[in-house]
Enzyme design. Structure first.
Site, PDB file in Angstrom:
ATOM      1  N   HIS A  18       0.857  -1.189   0.000  1.00  0.00           N
ATOM      2  CA  HIS A  18       0.000   0.000   0.000  1.00  0.00           C
ATOM      3  C   HIS A  18       0.891   1.238   0.000  1.00  0.00           C
ATOM      4  O   HIS A  18       1.766   1.404   0.854  1.00  0.00           O
ATOM      5  CB  HIS A  18      -0.934  -0.015   1.204  1.00  0.00           C
ATOM      6  CG  HIS A  18      -1.975  -1.088   1.117  1.00  0.00           C
ATOM      7  ND1 HIS A  18      -2.500  -1.716   2.212  1.00  0.00           N
ATOM      8  CD2 HIS A  18      -2.587  -1.645   0.029  1.00  0.00           C
ATOM      9  CE1 HIS A  18      -3.401  -2.611   1.818  1.00  0.00           C
ATOM     10  NE2 HIS A  18      -3.465  -2.580   0.499  1.00  0.00           N
ATOM     11  N   GLU A  41       2.129   3.647   2.998  1.00  0.00           N
ATOM     12  CA  GLU A  41       2.684   3.022   4.193  1.00  0.00           C
ATOM     13  C   GLU A  41       4.211   3.019   4.125  1.00  0.00           C
ATOM     14  O   GLU A  41       4.875   1.984   4.083  1.00  0.00           O
ATOM     15  CB  GLU A  41       2.072   1.638   4.357  1.00  0.00           C
ATOM     16  CG  GLU A  41       0.557   1.749   4.560  1.00  0.00           C
ATOM     17  CD  GLU A  41      -0.204   0.439   4.491  1.00  0.00           C
ATOM     18  OE1 GLU A  41       0.436  -0.628   4.507  1.00  0.00           O
ATOM     19  OE2 GLU A  41      -1.450   0.487   4.422  1.00  0.00           O
ATOM     20  N   HIS A  68       2.841  -3.703   6.933  1.00  0.00           N
ATOM     21  CA  HIS A  68       1.860  -2.646   6.654  1.00  0.00           C
ATOM     22  C   HIS A  68       1.875  -1.651   7.803  1.00  0.00           C
ATOM     23  O   HIS A  68       2.534  -1.847   8.818  1.00  0.00           O
ATOM     24  CB  HIS A  68       0.451  -3.239   6.513  1.00  0.00           C
ATOM     25  CG  HIS A  68       0.227  -4.008   5.256  1.00  0.00           C
ATOM     26  ND1 HIS A  68      -0.434  -3.479   4.163  1.00  0.00           N
ATOM     27  CD2 HIS A  68       0.587  -5.259   4.900  1.00  0.00           C
ATOM     28  CE1 HIS A  68      -0.471  -4.381   3.191  1.00  0.00           C
ATOM     29  NE2 HIS A  68       0.138  -5.475   3.622  1.00  0.00           N
ATOM     30  N   GLU A 122       1.030  -5.082  11.119  1.00  0.00           N
ATOM     31  CA  GLU A 122       0.587  -3.699  11.041  1.00  0.00           C
ATOM     32  C   GLU A 122       1.437  -2.922  12.041  1.00  0.00           C
ATOM     33  O   GLU A 122       1.318  -3.107  13.251  1.00  0.00           O
ATOM     34  CB  GLU A 122      -0.898  -3.574  11.368  1.00  0.00           C
ATOM     35  CG  GLU A 122      -1.833  -4.246  10.379  1.00  0.00           C
ATOM     36  CD  GLU A 122      -2.025  -3.446   9.094  1.00  0.00           C
ATOM     37  OE1 GLU A 122      -1.491  -2.320   9.008  1.00  0.00           O
ATOM     38  OE2 GLU A 122      -2.724  -3.950   8.191  1.00  0.00           O
TER      39      GLU A 122
END
Length: 435
Positions: A175, A178, A310, A383
């Site tokens: 993404h 990020e 991420h 994450e």
């Protein structure tokens, strides 16, 4: 203070001013790169109240909305005004939020220059390879839609020899916005190379493992989000969609396992979770998938373990994402136990929250599900920092980069340790691990 290699560019006063103005209004600047191009819609974050369960979050995600952050009975999303009005019309209760750094958090505003650019990232890889030719080797594994190189970096003792050793893959920056994940790749590269021959654990692991790093899976998106002078809050790749003015595919909904199966992605090109025209339709997904398939040697997949980095949320996630069930075809109770044990062990070292991916909400076409179900690789998502927008959201300040990348050092080493047989983490070595 983040230390950058020689040649690191400094933010100009104009850049800082542009970012400051964007933050003051609670939005990320979305100016087109030239005056003749149409202006992009201004996006900002919204809190959506009354969304408390995985089922409710999945229902929201099925509208084509990407969920940024999860609270006890609400979520945070990024949307433009049209999307916000559409969701309000569907009965959702939205509250526009100020910029993340205005919500009482300690972080200062990030600037694009806080993070390595795409070119600087490749330069750092080249420098590591030049400094450690016996440990580091890089190769171009394909190109993005706009023709940028996607690079895989191998780190191992006797790096030029393809040895019969467990291989571990780390992917970053699927993404675009990020950027902290790219810093994670460079930290891992630096830590492994600098500590080999000095740190006994790192030395032993690189003597018996082969590590692969892909610092940016989505270079076009990274450049678009970072290098106009202000962040754009861009998520997808930059490939145009036939028959639509909308650009981009969500690479982490484009993988070829249960693609589009379960309401965990969008079929609308304008959505941030658009799954693409078909499995691996995005060139970047295909490049990485082909690389993984290329690591099958003598009929056996050499890559045994994987983390896809991420931001944000401070979570360790594992398959499956496409179903709420703990077990499903291709994922036995023993498999699930190994995922949970290894995921929990990594989370114990970095303070993240460990859980099955679908505990958040349903996703389909994700890299974790494909790597496990199609290739038999124990695949996790991290994450990274922060837990909420108060810490900077997708754009935490450069002052935290060193702290938040080094925070994952022990988790990375834990994955490398168990790469020979992940079932050992669950005490199942007698059943699954060769003597």
């Amino acid at each position: 203070m983040r230390r950058f290699p020689r040649g690191r560019r400094t933010a100009t006063a104009a850049t800082v001013l542009t970012l400051a103005l964007a933050l003051a209004t609670g939005t990320q600047a979305t100016a087109a790169p030239d005056a003749s191009a149409p202006a992009a819609a201004t996006v900002r974050q919204y809190q959506v109240d009354g969304v408390a369960t995985a089922e409710q979050r999945t229902a929201l995600a099925r509208t084509g909305t990407a969920i940024d952050e999860i609270g006890a009975d609400s979520v945070v999303i990024t949307a433009d005004e049209a999307d916000a009005e559409r969701l309000t019309g569907l009965g959702y209760d939205l509250t526009a939020l100020t910029a993340p750094t205005e919500r009482g958090g300690p972080g200062a505003a990030a600037a694009p220059a806080d993070y390595h650019t795409y070119a600087e990232t490749l330069a750092a890889v080249d420098a590591a390879e030049a400094a450690h030719p016996d440990l580091v080797s890089s190769q171009v594994i394909g190109q993005s839609y706009e023709g940028r190189d996607i690079v895989a970096v191998k780190v191992s003792a006797d790096v030029g020899v393809d040895e019969d050793e467990p291989e571990v893959l780390f992917t970053h920056n699927q993404h675009a916005r990020e950027h902290l994940t790219v810093e994670m790749a460079l930290y891992t590269l630096t830590e492994l190379t600098s500590q080999y021959g000095t740190d006994p654990e790192v030395t032993a692991l690189l003597d018996t493992r082969e590590v692969w790093l892909i610092p940016t899976v989505n270079p076009d998106g990274k450049v678009h989000d970072q290098e106009s002078g202000s962040f754009r809050s861009w998520r997808k790749n930059r490939e145009p969609n036939s028959g639509s003015s909308a650009v981009g595919t969500d690479l982490n909904r484009n993988w070829a396992y249960e693609w589009g199966c379960c309401g965990g992605s969008s079929g609308s090109p304008g959505s941030d979770t658009y799954r693409g025209a078909g499995p691996e339709s995005a060139p970047e997904t295909g490049v990485v998938a082909d690389f993984v398939r290329g690591r099958v040697v003598g009929g056996e997949q050499q890559i045994t373990a994987h983390i896809d980095f991420h931001t944000y949320g401070e979570l360790v996630l594992w398959p499956y994402g496409h179903t709420y069930a703990d077990t499903a075809p291709g994922l036995t109770a023993d498999d699930a136990a190994a995922f949970e044990a290894l995921g929990t062990a990594m989370a114990d070292s970095n303070g993240y929250t460990p859980q099955q991916s679908s505990d958040l909400y349903i996703t389909d076409g994700s890299i974790n599900d494909w790597l496990w179900a199609d290739q038999g690789i124990f695949s996790f998502t991290f994450e990274m920092y922060p837990t909420s927008g108060a810490g900077g959201g997708f754009y935490p300040p450069g002052s935290v980069i060193d702290r938040e990348t080094s925070r994952n050092r022990e988790a990375v080493l834990t994955l490398l340790t168990y790469a020979d047989c992940a079932y050992r983490a669950a005490g199942l070595e007698a059943e699954y691990c060769a003597a």
